[in-house]
Scaffold this active site. Sequence first.
Site: not given
Length: 397
Positions: A94, A97, A135
């Site tokens: 995450e 990302e 996400s």
Amino acid sequence: AESPCVKCGQCSAHCPTGAIVENDETSIVWDALHDEEKICIVQIAPSVRVTVGEAFGLAPGTNLTKQIYTALRRLGFKAVFDTNFSADVTIVEEASEFIERFVHKRGALPLITSCCPSWTDYMEKEHHDFLDNFSTAKSPQQMLGVLAKTYYAEKLKIDPAKLYMVSIMPCTAKKYEISRTEEMYASGHKDVDVVLTTREFARMLKQSGVDFLNLPDGEPDSILGDYSGAGTIFGATGGVMEAALRTAYFYATGEKLEKVEVEAVRGLEGVKVGKINVGGAEVRVAVAHGLANVGTVLESVREARKNGDELPYHFIEVMACPGGCIGGGGQPYGVDNERRKLRIAGLYSDDRDRAVRCSHENPELIRLYDDFLGKPLGPKSHKLLHTFYTARPLYKR
Ligand code: SF4
């Protein structure tokens, strides 16, 4: 499917007459443990370690991690994993990302966390204009499931078809999550076979006759077992955000945060906001817990988009349950804010006591990427650790 229910189980935790209960699956797990064809393996969620003691008369927040490991082996599980490990993996994916979207401008902002299945269900039904902001990283439960049936099975040369993954979770929504999309079968098998709530786990411990409170300390399996302090705070509201910022800061600057605690996202206020300096850039974050609090945060983003204004937030964490998973619908009964605070304090104390406090520094996680996954957001990670979302608007009268 057509109900606005998001399956969080809060009704079962607060039903004044005890008329609403979770779908009890303890007998399915007992049968699996006695089935010689199956190799039963298990994972425990971050929050369970500081709440299960309440079912045995202990104070909220008492950390029983080591007794839980021993108890699970005595129940007959062949491998004991910790969802805190895969919480570290979720954070690494995450945070990567976030860097992609915030630093390299590839993908929609704000990035919104997706590890709570009640929240994803709610978003798909009520806030699907934010689909691209989610996400794509799977929740820690699902990551552990798929890694057990691929990486662990490969390392130990076990036929993954024989592995039977039980997960012990704070809520009923996790029972729903295991069959949410075909991505939850990414190992080629059902990645997680059955989910028990903390209450069901306590029931099993009592049925087994194990003297739970007097058990010696145990250890998890080393593969998929070791965890950082960032992994453990996943169970509290603001914990996912704090853990992600610890790692995102390192990814953006190459430096370690001097102070890893992010006070702005701690506490029980319904919406918490903060600004964090990441390598000279200001990252604006918001944390909402309890679905009633999500609307105001998302509305301010919609408003800014409509007016062409600067986004109020770059990163948003949402957890459906008040207090986050420590207040989950499958936790021991009788939760109120005092209890939530004590449970959260138990997790923060576990974080303080860990030698490693940032997910990307977890040595077992580094080994996982070196030996098996390659790199965060790489092709293998994408195949096994990421998912997708679908707009499912409810019929409105
Ligand atoms: Fe489950 Fe945690 Fe989401 Fe509550 S906040 S529904 S316990 S994942």
